[in-house]
Design an enzyme around this catalytic site. Structure first.
Site, PDB file in Angstrom:
ATOM      1  CG  ASP A   1      -3.105   3.994   4.222  1.00 42.02           C
ATOM      2  OD1 ASP A   1      -4.150   3.855   4.892  1.00 42.02           O
ATOM      3  OD2 ASP A   1      -2.887   3.372   3.160  1.00 42.02           O
TER       4      ASP A   1
ATOM      5  CD1 TRP B   1      -2.129  -2.272   1.602  1.00 44.16           C
ATOM      6  CD2 TRP B   1      -2.997  -1.132  -0.112  1.00 44.16           C
ATOM      7  NE1 TRP B   1      -3.129  -3.042   1.056  1.00 44.16           N
ATOM      8  CE2 TRP B   1      -3.678  -2.365   0.009  1.00 44.16           C
ATOM      9  CE3 TRP B   1      -3.371  -0.263  -1.133  1.00 44.16           C
ATOM     10  CZ2 TRP B   1      -4.725  -2.735  -0.863  1.00 44.16           C
ATOM     11  CZ3 TRP B   1      -4.401  -0.625  -1.994  1.00 44.16           C
ATOM     12  CH2 TRP B   1      -5.067  -1.850  -1.855  1.00 44.16           C
TER      13      TRP B   1
ATOM     14  CE  LYS C   1      -8.650  -1.964   4.409  1.00 44.57           C
ATOM     15  NZ  LYS C   1      -8.578  -3.230   3.739  1.00 44.57           N
TER      16      LYS C   1
HETATM   17  N1  PMP Z   1      -4.280   1.387   2.320  1.00 41.09           N
HETATM   18  C1  PMP Z   1      -4.377   0.231   2.998  1.00 41.09           C
HETATM   19  C2  PMP Z   1      -3.463   0.011   4.162  1.00 41.09           C
HETATM   20  C3  PMP Z   1      -5.308  -0.731   2.620  1.00 41.09           C
HETATM   21  O1  PMP Z   1      -5.400  -1.882   3.290  1.00 41.09           O
HETATM   22  C4  PMP Z   1      -6.146  -0.478   1.531  1.00 41.09           C
HETATM   23  C5  PMP Z   1      -7.231  -1.451   1.098  1.00 41.09           C
HETATM   24  N2  PMP Z   1      -7.098  -2.743   1.398  1.00 41.09           N
HETATM   25  C6  PMP Z   1      -6.003   0.720   0.840  1.00 41.09           C
HETATM   26  C7  PMP Z   1      -5.063   1.628   1.271  1.00 41.09           C
HETATM   27  C8  PMP Z   1      -6.876   1.038  -0.337  1.00 41.09           C
HETATM   28  O2  PMP Z   1      -8.121   1.318   0.168  1.00 41.09           O
HETATM   29  P1  PMP Z   1      -9.401   1.561  -0.735  1.00 41.09           P
HETATM   30  O3  PMP Z   1      -9.774   0.270  -1.339  1.00 41.09           O
HETATM   31  O4  PMP Z   1     -10.387   2.075   0.273  1.00 41.09           O
HETATM   32  O5  PMP Z   1      -9.037   2.582  -1.749  1.00 41.09           O
END
Ligand code: PMP
Length: 438
Positions: free
Chosen positions: A249, A179, A273
Site C-alpha cells: 500500500d 493502515w 495525497k
Molecule cells: N492506506 C493508507 C496508507 C492511507 O493513508 C489511507 C488513507 N489515509 C488509506 C489506506 C485509505 O485510503 P482511502 O481513504 O482512499 O480508502
C-alpha cells in the site's frame, strides 16, 4: 442579467488561447505550462429563465494577462494557505491553474472533462497519456498493468485477497501502523492472514529487521504499508518475501521517490495525497497475477475485468484521472522522481532537524531510520499547548496540523506539492512558538 465577478465566474474563463487558435493541436502533445492569470476585467452575462424547456445561455468575457509560471509548487498566492493535511492534500499550484484554465473548454473540444463521454476520443487520450506518463515516472515494466479504479485504497484491502487467494490460503501481513492493521482485518474475510510482526505494542514507531521476520513458507504474499500516514513510519528498503510476492500500500508515498516496481506483485495507492484528488485508486499489478479472482468477487473488484476493459468497465472517475494526469506531467517536468525525492528529503530534513534540535520542546516518536519523508508526527513536551500551537499556526495560514484523532499531537504532511517555503515557514513558526513558551 449582469453578474458580479466571483471566484465561480472566474472559473468560467478559458484563457488557453493556443487551443482556440489551433484546435487541431493533438490532445496529448500540449505542453504542461501553467498560465497564471491576472484578471483585470471580467464580465459575465447570463440569461436564465424559470422555464426548464428554455436553454440557459452563459457568456463570459475576460481580459487577462498571461504570465508563464513554471516555478514548481511555490505558493505565491496571497489567498492560499499552506495545507499540511494528510489527504485530501495540497496539489501543485500550477496544476490547479492549468485545470482552471481548461475547466470550461478542454483544449478546444467545446466541453469540460467533466462532461465528456468516457468512451470518446478526448477522454481516451487523457487516460492513455496519464498511464503512459505514470509508466515513465515509475519505469513500470511491460509485464505490469496499470489500473485506475474507485473505492479508495480501503477497497483494495479486500480486492487483493479476493483476487489472489482462495478463502483458506495463507497470507502474511507486516503491520507497522493503523493502515496495515485495517488491511489485515479486511483480509480475514477472504483469506487466512497471519500478522508476522506488529509494531502496535511500541505505538507503531518501528520497522523490524527483515532477517528477524518469520514468514510463512506457504503464504501467497507478504503485505506491507510502505508509508504509514498516521504514524509517520516509512520503509526505506523492502523485505524479500519467501515466495517472491510483495504487495504494498503506497497511498501516502506514491510517486514521492523512485521505486523498483519489479520487486512487487502489486502496488496500490489512493490518489489523494501525492497525485490527485480523492476518488481515484491506482493499482499496478503484475499481469500473471490477474485472472484468479474468487467466484464471489464483485465485478468491480475483479482485476481481470478491469484490466480487459482498460479501467473502463463502467464509468471511471474521469475528472480525477485527468487531474492525476496533470500531476504526472508536472512531476516529469520537474525532472522525474529522482529530483522529487531530493526535494522531499530536503524538506523532511529541515523539519526533523528543527524537532530534534528543540531540546525536547518538540519530539518525534518515530525511530530515526524509518521516519517518513511525507508525514511528520510530533508532540509537544507541554501537551497542554498543542491546541494553541494548532490554532496559532492556522492564524498564520498553516492549516491541518492536528495529529490524527487516534494518536493526538501534531502531524505535518509534506507531500510532493508542499513547497519548501511552507516547511520553512512552519519551522520558523515552531521556533517562535518555543521561544514564547519555553
Ligand atoms: N492506506 C493508507 C496508507 C492511507 O493513508 C489511507 C488513507 N489515509 C488509506 C489506506 C485509505 O485510503 P482511502 O481513504 O482512499 O480508502
Amino acid at each position: 442579467m449582469a453578474m458580479a465577478t466571483t471566484p465561480h465566474s472566474l472559473l468560467l474563463q478559458n484563457p488557453n488561447t493556443n487551443f482556440l487558435k489551433n484546435p487541431k493541436t493533438p490532445f496529448a502533445t500540449i505542453p504542461m505550462t501553467a498560465t497564471r492569470l491576472t484578471t483585470t476585467t471580467t464580465t459575465t452575462t447570463t440569461s436564465t429563465t424559470l422555464n426548464p424547456a428554455k436553454p440557459i445561455s452563459v457568456k463570459c468575457s475576460a481580459t487577462t494577462t498571461h504570465i508563464q509560471d513554471r516555478s514548481p509548487a511555490q505558493s505565491e498566492s496571497q489567498d492560499r494557505v499552506f495545507n499540511f493535511a494528510a489527504g485530501p492534500a495540497v496539489l501543485p499550484e500550477h496544476v490547479l491553474r492549468k485545470a482552471q484554465s481548461e475547466l470550461y473548454n478542454w483544449r478546444g473540444s467545446g466541453m469540460s472533462v467533466m462532461e465528456m463521454s468516457h468512451r470518446g476520443k478526448e477522454f481516451l487520450s487523457i487516460i492513455q497519456k496519464a498511464e503512459s506518463d505514470l509508466r515513465t515516472l515509475l519505469n513500470i515494466p511491460d509485464e505490469y498493468s496499470v489500473l485506475f479504479l474507485q473505492g479508495g485504497a480501503t477497497t483494495q484491502f479486500a480486492a487483493i485477497p479476493l483476487n489472489l487467494c482462495k478463502p483458506d490460503d495463507k497470507v502474511d501481513y507486516l503491520v507497522t501502523g493503523s493502515w496495515g492493521d485495517k488491511a489485515v482485518k479486511e483480509a480475514q474475510k477472504y483469506s487466512n492472514p497471519k500478522v508476522i510482526w506488529s509494531g502496535k505494542s511500541e505505538k507503531y514507531t518501528k520497522i523490524p529487521a527483515f532477517e528477524e521476520l518469520e514468514q510463512s513458507a506457504d503464504a501467497k504474499y507478504l503485505h506491507i504499508c510502505a508509508n504509514e500516514t498516521i504514524h509517520g513510519v516509512e520503509f526505506k528498503t523492502y523485505p524479500n518475501p519467501k515466495n517472491g510476492l510483495l504487495i504494498a500500500d503506497m497511498s501516502s508515498n506514491f510517486c514521492s521517490k523512485p521505486v523498483d516496481v519489479s520487486k512487487f506483485g502489486i502496488i496500490y495507492a489512493g490518489a489523494q495525497k501525492n497525485v490527485g484528488p480523492s476518488g481515484v485508486t491506482i493499482v499496478i499489478i503484475r499481469k500473471d497475477l490477474i485472472g484468479n479472482a474468487q467466484p464471489v468477487t464483485p465485478v468491480m473488484l475483479d482485476y481481470k475485468i478491469q484490466d480487459e476493459n482498460k479501467s473502463l468497465y463502467n464509468t471511471p472517475p474521469c475528472y480525477g484521472i485527468y487531474m492525476c494526469g496533470l500531476v504526472f506531467e508536472d512531476l516529469l517536468e520537474q525532472g522525474g522522481l529522482v529530483e522529487i525525492e531530493k526535494k522531499n528529503k530536503r524538506k523532511a530534513d529541515i523539519l526533523y532537524n528543527a524537532i530534534d534540535g528543540s531540546k525536547g520542546f518538540y519530539r518525534c516518536p518515530v525511530e530515526k531510520s524509518v521516519r517518513s519523508l511525507m508525514n511528520v508526527p510530533f508532540t509537544l513536551e507541554k501537551a497542554e499547548l498543542e491546541a494553541e500551537f494548532v490554532k496559532e499556526a492556522a492564524k498564520e495560514k498553516m492549516v491541518q496540523l492536528k495529529g490524527h484523532r487516534s494518536v493526538g499531537g501534531m502531524r505535518a504532511s509534506i507531500y510532493n506539492a508542499m513547497p519548501l517555503a511552507g516547511v520553512e515557514k512552519l519551522v520558523a513558526f515552531m521556533k517562535e512558538f518555543q521561544a514564547k513558551h519555553a
